[in-house]
Design a protein around this motif. Sequence first.
Motif, short mmCIF file in Angstrom:
data_model
loop_
_atom_site.label_atom_id
_atom_site.label_comp_id
_atom_site.label_asym_id
_atom_site.label_seq_id
_atom_site.Cartn_x
_atom_site.Cartn_y
_atom_site.Cartn_z
N ARG A 185 3.24 -1.12 -10.93
CA ARG A 185 2.16 -1.93 -11.51
C ARG A 185 0.93 -1.94 -10.60
NH1 ARG A 185 6.60 -5.66 -13.33
NH2 ARG A 185 6.68 -5.39 -15.59
N ASP A 186 1.15 -2.05 -9.28
CA ASP A 186 0.02 -2.01 -8.35
C ASP A 186 -0.78 -0.74 -8.54
OD1 ASP A 186 0.61 -4.44 -7.12
OD2 ASP A 186 1.60 -3.54 -5.39
N ASN A 227 10.26 1.10 -8.39
CA ASN A 227 9.84 -0.20 -7.87
C ASN A 227 8.79 -0.73 -8.84
OD1 ASN A 227 8.42 -2.28 -6.57
ND2 ASN A 227 8.84 -1.43 -4.54
N PRO A 228 9.19 -1.57 -9.80
CA PRO A 228 8.24 -2.02 -10.84
C PRO A 228 6.97 -2.65 -10.27
CG PRO A 228 10.47 -2.61 -11.45
CD PRO A 228 10.54 -2.09 -10.04
N HIS A 229 7.09 -3.44 -9.21
CA HIS A 229 5.90 -4.06 -8.64
C HIS A 229 4.93 -3.00 -8.12
CE1 HIS A 229 3.48 -7.08 -6.52
NE2 HIS A 229 3.36 -6.13 -5.61
N PHE A 230 5.45 -2.02 -7.40
CA PHE A 230 4.61 -0.97 -6.84
C PHE A 230 4.00 -0.11 -7.95
CE2 PHE A 230 4.08 3.10 -4.43
CZ PHE A 230 3.13 2.64 -3.56
#
Length: 123
Positions: free
Chosen positions: A45-46, A40-43
Amino acid sequence: MRTLLILIGLYQSANGIFMLAAPLLWYAAIPGVTETGPANPHFIRDIGLAFIAAGAGLLIGALKQDRRAILIASIFLGGHALLHLAELLHGTTPTDALRDIALIALPGLLPLALLAAAGRRAT
């Protein structure tokens, strides 16, 4: 103590920058990560931002000799380390355990151990 905190801060910051800049490459490159579920790229990055913040806290704490900055950085790093250690209790391979201890638990808990040792010397 200062040099070790700087090295750990750079290590954690570099990991976070890698996560932020190339989340899918980070996901594929770090041993064991692909076994945790789909990327999950967004996660990623988070979480990378959390590593950058914690690494920066260690660097600031080391350079300015600010114990509070080190302690605040250790909230995420120490919690992350303890989570991985707790998961080891549910069974893992020796190789995976060694990897998690060396790359996550030690760098995550060492700043707290250094703070505690410095506190004992100061009293």
